[in-house]
Design a protein around this motif. Sequence first.
Motif, short mmCIF file in Angstrom:
data_model
loop_
_atom_site.label_atom_id
_atom_site.label_comp_id
_atom_site.label_asym_id
_atom_site.label_seq_id
_atom_site.Cartn_x
_atom_site.Cartn_y
_atom_site.Cartn_z
N SER A 13 -2.76 -6.73 19.03
CA SER A 13 -3.91 -7.15 18.23
C SER A 13 -3.44 -7.99 17.05
O SER A 13 -2.25 -8.05 16.74
CB SER A 13 -4.66 -5.93 17.70
N SER A 14 -4.41 -8.59 16.40
CA SER A 14 -4.16 -9.22 15.10
C SER A 14 -4.15 -8.14 14.03
O SER A 14 -4.54 -6.98 14.27
CB SER A 14 -5.27 -10.25 14.81
N VAL A 15 -3.72 -8.50 12.85
CA VAL A 15 -3.94 -7.63 11.69
C VAL A 15 -5.45 -7.53 11.46
O VAL A 15 -6.23 -8.37 11.92
CB VAL A 15 -3.26 -8.19 10.42
N PRO A 92 0.73 -4.70 14.81
CA PRO A 92 0.24 -6.05 15.08
C PRO A 92 1.34 -7.06 15.41
O PRO A 92 1.15 -7.94 16.26
CB PRO A 92 -0.51 -6.41 13.80
N ASN A 93 2.51 -6.91 14.79
CA ASN A 93 3.58 -7.86 15.06
C ASN A 93 4.16 -7.73 16.47
O ASN A 93 4.92 -8.61 16.90
CB ASN A 93 4.69 -7.72 14.02
N PHE A 96 4.00 -10.66 18.91
CA PHE A 96 4.97 -11.76 18.88
C PHE A 96 6.26 -11.43 19.64
O PHE A 96 7.10 -12.31 19.82
CB PHE A 96 5.31 -12.12 17.43
N TRP A 124 -8.93 -9.87 5.83
CA TRP A 124 -7.61 -10.30 5.35
C TRP A 124 -7.70 -10.82 3.92
O TRP A 124 -6.75 -10.67 3.14
CB TRP A 124 -7.06 -11.36 6.28
N ASP A 139 -2.45 -17.44 8.79
CA ASP A 139 -2.02 -16.13 9.29
C ASP A 139 -2.89 -15.67 10.45
O ASP A 139 -2.39 -15.26 11.52
CB ASP A 139 -2.09 -15.07 8.18
N ARG A 142 -2.52 -17.68 13.63
CA ARG A 142 -1.27 -17.36 14.33
C ARG A 142 -1.42 -16.07 15.14
O ARG A 142 -1.01 -16.00 16.30
CB ARG A 142 -0.14 -17.23 13.31
N TYR A 143 -1.99 -15.04 14.52
CA TYR A 143 -2.17 -13.77 15.22
C TYR A 143 -3.15 -13.91 16.38
O TYR A 143 -2.87 -13.46 17.50
CB TYR A 143 -2.67 -12.69 14.26
N CYS A 144 -4.30 -14.49 16.11
CA CYS A 144 -5.34 -14.58 17.14
C CYS A 144 -4.89 -15.42 18.33
O CYS A 144 -5.15 -15.06 19.49
CB CYS A 144 -6.63 -15.13 16.55
N VAL A 147 -2.56 -13.32 20.39
CA VAL A 147 -3.28 -12.32 21.18
C VAL A 147 -3.91 -12.97 22.41
O VAL A 147 -3.86 -12.42 23.52
CB VAL A 147 -4.36 -11.62 20.33
#
Length: 243
Positions: A13-15, A92-93, A96, A124, A139, A142-144, A147
């Motif tokens: 997941s994302s944060v 969440p990390n 990656f 966030w 940020d 990058r996360y989304c 995912v």
Amino acid sequence: MHRHLTAPTFVLSSVRTGSTLLRAILGGHSELYAPHETHLGDITVGFESRQVGRSMELFGHTERELRFLLWDALLSDALARSGKKHLVNKSPNDVFIRDQIAECWPDARFIFLIRHPSAILRSWRSARPIYSEERRVADIVRYCEAVEEARNELSGPTVRYEDLTRRPEATIKELCDFLGVAFEEDMLDYGRAGTDTFKPGLGDWVGKIHTGEILPDYSPPRPVPPELKNVCEAWGYPTGHDA
């Protein structure tokens, strides 16, 4: 290479997507061990001399493989000490290092947790008030995007945060079916186990999570920044002012 841990599950997941809430609910099951964030990607192994490198090579080990052995030993030991049967890991990390996780445990299972990207960004902002808006948007993009790439690369169910909070019983029942365990109603009362496991830097630790209750988030997200519109569309979320 032999692994002690069998079919571990990873929440990708994302944060600010509700992963701490999900792990608290799943961890309330009598057979599921869902610890605080482990940050596996920050656990490394290094050879400090050419001699030890050559020695490990004769054993058939690279630094990468020894890192995987350490990950496996760490999590299998934690699971054994918990007295439960199945591990559910979330950080969440991890999204990656999903390729490394899949390489370490070829039988690993994955759950994808998503939320309206604009709502993630809103949360966030509260969590990182000192960041610039440009950095906050970058940020979350990058996360989304990571995912979404993971969803295309790996198999597993996708859970919406909105469903988790608005119809938790049906959502968790579906996950229990995926994990091969029977649904236990007490899982939804995650606060009965206390909230002392919510620690800074190891997942969410402030605000709603400490109520011990699953609280729906009905506040509408703000209009979506252009950088997040593609992810919104891929996840089936609206992108306009009516989001």
